[in-house]
Scaffold this motif. Structure first.
Motif: not given
Length: 294
Positions: A170, A206-207, A210, A213
């Motif tokens: 992340p 956040l990765t 993610q 998305e």
């Protein structure tokens, strides 16, 4: 209160200028091309034409100011770290010669590493030089800017963002406007002194998958992330027209902060800012992508 602002048309600087104006402060803006200032903003500020890598000009432009918001200007040269050294010499000269009471420096997560983080090494050099002065300075250790995605709009349109950062690690993602808010709070406050480090981490770590998305949901465009090799990324950047030196500096920001890097400042209430990636993606890239379809 007399406040000088550099990169006033940049992702953070433009928000800093607008917030200061709303606070009743007429900032002195150091700008290379005044024509890039919006006409309504230009009428309200004290604009001075300056090359931030010209120390003598920066000293003259910041004479009499109480506080300075400093951003090392971006480099497109063969050796970006040399350009960072020139910018560092300018801000050090200005703070020292003019006795500037408070400096807020836009740095980055990773600058604490000092070496081995590509272009971020240039920010580390500015931090160290300001610290050596014994100046009253706040280093803003910012996370990954949402606006970096605007540089990859073609990839977003194609539905695939290539990255070299591990997909399961992340990152702190942050809106430049939130960085500006933290900066302006420091610029307007006189209740601090000495060397301060303030991380600005955005609302969540956040990765890359993610983040993709979230952006996909906000824009209505299918989007995924693909990890590619370091050499493949270098080839992509060269094909975009970057010099070899700039390619190394950009790639180094990812290679230097992966696989074991731990930020000096953990996420806390003080480092967490409110603007979400979803809100930003709906407001910024969604309209941009809509225009590409028309």
């Amino acid at each position: 209160m007399r406040i000088a602002v550099t990169t006033p048309t940049g992702n953070v600087g433009r928000h800093v200028v607008a917030m200061l104006l709303r606070a009743g402060v007429c900032p002195r803006v150091l700008v290379r091309d005044p024509g890039r200032l919006a006409p309504d903003i230009r009428r309200e500020v004290d604009a001075v034409v300056v090359d931030q890598r010209d120390a003598e000009a920066v000293v003259a432009a910041t004479a009499g100011v109480d506080a300075l918001f400093w951003v090392d200007p971006p480099s497109a040269g063969e050796d970006p770290l040399v350009d960072y050294e020139l910018a560092t010499a300018s801000v050090v000269s200005a703070v020292e010669a003019n006795g500037i009471e408070r400096t807020v420096f836009q740095s980055s997560v990773g600058a604490e590493k000092r070496h081995g983080a590509g272009e971020i090494d240039g920010l580390a050099g500015t931090e160290l030089a300001l610290d050596a002065l014994g100046a009253t300075v706040t280093h803003l250790r910012c996370g990954y800017f949402f606006t970096n995605l605007e540089l990859q709009l073609d990839a977003v349109c194609a539905g695939v963002i290539p990255v070299i950062f591990p997909l399961d690690e992340p990152l702190a993602w942050v809106a430049p406007r939130d960085v500006a808010e933290v900066a302006v709070t420091r610029l307007l406050s006189t209740d601090w002194s000495g060397r301060c480090v303030q991380a600005v981490h955005g609302p969540a770590d956040l990765t890359w998958p993610q983040a993709a998305e979230i952006v996909s949901a906000a824009t209505g465009r299918p989007l995924r992330v693909e990890r590619i090799s370091d050499d493949a990324m270098r080839n992509l950047l060269r094909s975009a027209g970057m010099t070899d030196g700039l390619v190394d500096a950009v790639v180094g920001m990812s290679t230097g902060l992966r696989e074991g890097f731990v930020p000096e400042q953990p996420r806390t209430l003080d480092t967490t800012t409110p603007t979400t990636l979803a809100a930003w993606a709906y407001d910024v890239p969604r309209p941009q992508l809509s225009r590409t379809v028309q």
